[in-house]
Design a protein around this motif. Structure first.
Motif, short mmCIF file in Angstrom:
data_model
loop_
_atom_site.label_atom_id
_atom_site.label_comp_id
_atom_site.label_asym_id
_atom_site.label_seq_id
_atom_site.Cartn_x
_atom_site.Cartn_y
_atom_site.Cartn_z
N ARG A 200 0.81 -1.10 0.08
CA ARG A 200 0.12 0.06 0.00
C ARG A 200 0.94 1.27 -0.25
N ILE A 201 0.55 2.25 -1.04
CA ILE A 201 1.21 3.29 -1.00
C ILE A 201 0.45 4.60 -1.36
N SER A 210 -3.46 3.63 -2.38
CA SER A 210 -3.35 2.85 -3.67
C SER A 210 -2.39 1.62 -3.33
N ASN A 211 -2.07 1.14 -4.49
CA ASN A 211 -1.04 -0.16 -4.23
C ASN A 211 0.05 0.10 -5.29
N LEU A 212 1.29 -0.62 -5.02
CA LEU A 212 2.25 -0.32 -5.73
C LEU A 212 2.10 -0.97 -7.32
N HIS A 213 1.31 -2.06 -7.32
CA HIS A 213 1.12 -2.86 -8.67
C HIS A 213 0.17 -1.54 -9.38
N SER A 214 -0.77 -0.81 -9.03
CA SER A 214 -1.79 -0.07 -9.69
C SER A 214 -0.89 1.25 -10.14
N PHE A 215 0.13 1.49 -9.34
CA PHE A 215 1.00 2.72 -9.60
C PHE A 215 1.76 2.33 -10.93
N GLY A 277 2.63 0.70 3.35
CA GLY A 277 1.81 1.16 4.42
C GLY A 277 1.08 0.14 5.00
N THR A 278 0.29 0.57 5.66
CA THR A 278 -1.19 -0.57 6.22
C THR A 278 -2.30 -0.55 5.13
N SER A 279 -3.15 -1.44 5.42
CA SER A 279 -4.35 -1.61 4.70
C SER A 279 -5.21 -0.35 4.67
N GLN A 280 -5.13 0.48 5.66
CA GLN A 280 -5.86 1.60 6.15
C GLN A 280 -4.96 2.95 5.54
N LEU A 284 3.95 7.07 2.01
CA LEU A 284 4.24 7.93 0.77
C LEU A 284 5.31 7.64 0.24
N LEU A 285 5.30 7.76 -1.23
CA LEU A 285 6.40 7.25 -2.08
C LEU A 285 7.57 8.40 -2.11
N PRO A 286 8.72 8.08 -2.40
CA PRO A 286 9.46 9.12 -2.03
C PRO A 286 9.57 10.26 -3.22
#
Length: 318
Positions: A200-201, A210-215, A277-280, A284-286
């Motif tokens: 989660r990011i 969101s999530n890393l894959h989606s990004f 992150g957590t599910s909630q 934050l991405l660098p």
């Protein structure tokens, strides 16, 4: 520019970013590249073949016209879009590249959920990054790709070969998306993070989780019109010409998957310095993350298009 115009521009930019981030956040079940990006890979292959082997491009288009979806869906779509004859074969390449995602959950006869990826194990806390070990998921992208190449050159009916072509188009794209080759395994993800889908990011503090894959999936293109996809393909070929890509010397889907696995470690997960992150609440991405990984994603798309064209010549060019 006046202060009023500057404020209007800033407001428009903010709204645009918010819409883009919403697209990232709502794509909970992420695929490989998103559909427009897969279409661009198909378009790159088409343009490349038109230059290097137009007879192969024609043969591929001819086979795709035998696809089970051609008469009932693709041809009516092209008619409704009023695409001229000169663009229809390229658009067929685009549709072929996205078809395996279009049918996910909708066509059980053709849908193969496990074909889109392979989970090489990345367990950095244990010092493990192995391409000889995978999480069990069923048939992987490597097996699927080879099966469909064999079917394409077999005496099978042209309609079956057309289906295999679509899978080859699509899987050539998926294997170049780094997170389609990787499962991060650590105490937070003991069964793997599903290629970043559980990682989660947030892109900005004000953006939704969101999530890393989606990004990664939606980083490059969000509009699937012929014009936008073709423009991306032309831009990719201009930015990443064949003679600028020594990686093209690495042949075969196994080699491509290992390249992507390394990119996932070094760039997607930043050598395990990127924190989930957590599910909630996503982490934050660098601040330099997007600018760093976007050119890598663009290069991977170009490689996928060129390599797909090369495979098509090898299998259908004689």
């Amino acid at each position: 520019m006046s202060i009023t115009h500057q404020r209007m521009f800033s407001r428009q930019l903010f709204v645009g970013l918010a819409l883009l981030l919403t697209l990232f956040a709502t794509n909970r079940l992420a695929y490989g590249w998103n559909k427009p990006t897969h279409m661009a890979i198909g378009a790159i292959a088409y343009h490349d073949l038109q230059t290097a082997s137009p007879q192969t491009a024609g043969r591929v288009a001819g086979l795709l016209k035998q696809h089970p979806y051609y008469q009932r869906q693709w041809l009516p779509l092209m008619d409704s879009l009023q695409l001229p004859a000169a663009q229809r074969d390229e658009y067929l390449f685009m549709l072929a590249a996205r078809w395996p995602d279009d049918i996910r959950g909708r066509d059980p006869y053709h849908d193969r959920p496990t074909w889109h990826f392979i989970n090489y194990v990345y367990a950095p806390k244990q010092g493990v990054a192995r391409t000889d070990t995978t999480l069990a998921t069923g048939e992987t992208i490597l097996q699927a790709y080879e099966q469909n190449r064999q079917l394409l050159t077999s005496p099978s009916p042209d309609s079956s070969k057309a289906v295999s072509l679509c899978w080859l188009f699509h899987l050539a794209g998926d294997v170049h998306m780094p997170l389609h080759t990787t499962a991060l395994v650590d105490p937070q993800f003991p069964q793997g993070d599903k290629g970043g889908n559980l990682f989660r990011i947030k892109v900005m503090m004000s953006s939704p989780t969101s999530n890393l894959h989606s990004f990664w999936d939606g980083m490059l293109l969000h509009t699937d019109t012929y014009a936008s996809v073709d423009s991306m393909a032309v831009g990719e070929q201009h930015e990443f010409a064949r003679n600028q890509l020594p990686q093209l010397g690495n042949s075969g889907i196994m080699a491509w998957s290992k390249e992507s696995f390394q990119l996932a470690q070094d760039n997607a997960y930043r050598s395990n310095t990127l924190q989930p992150g957590t599910s909630q609440e996503g982490s934050l991405l660098p601040p330099d993350y997007v600018a760093t990984v976007r050119p890598i994603a663009q290069r991977q798309v170009a490689l996928a298009g060129y390599r797909l064209a090369d495979e098509l010549v090898a299998d259908l060019g004689s």
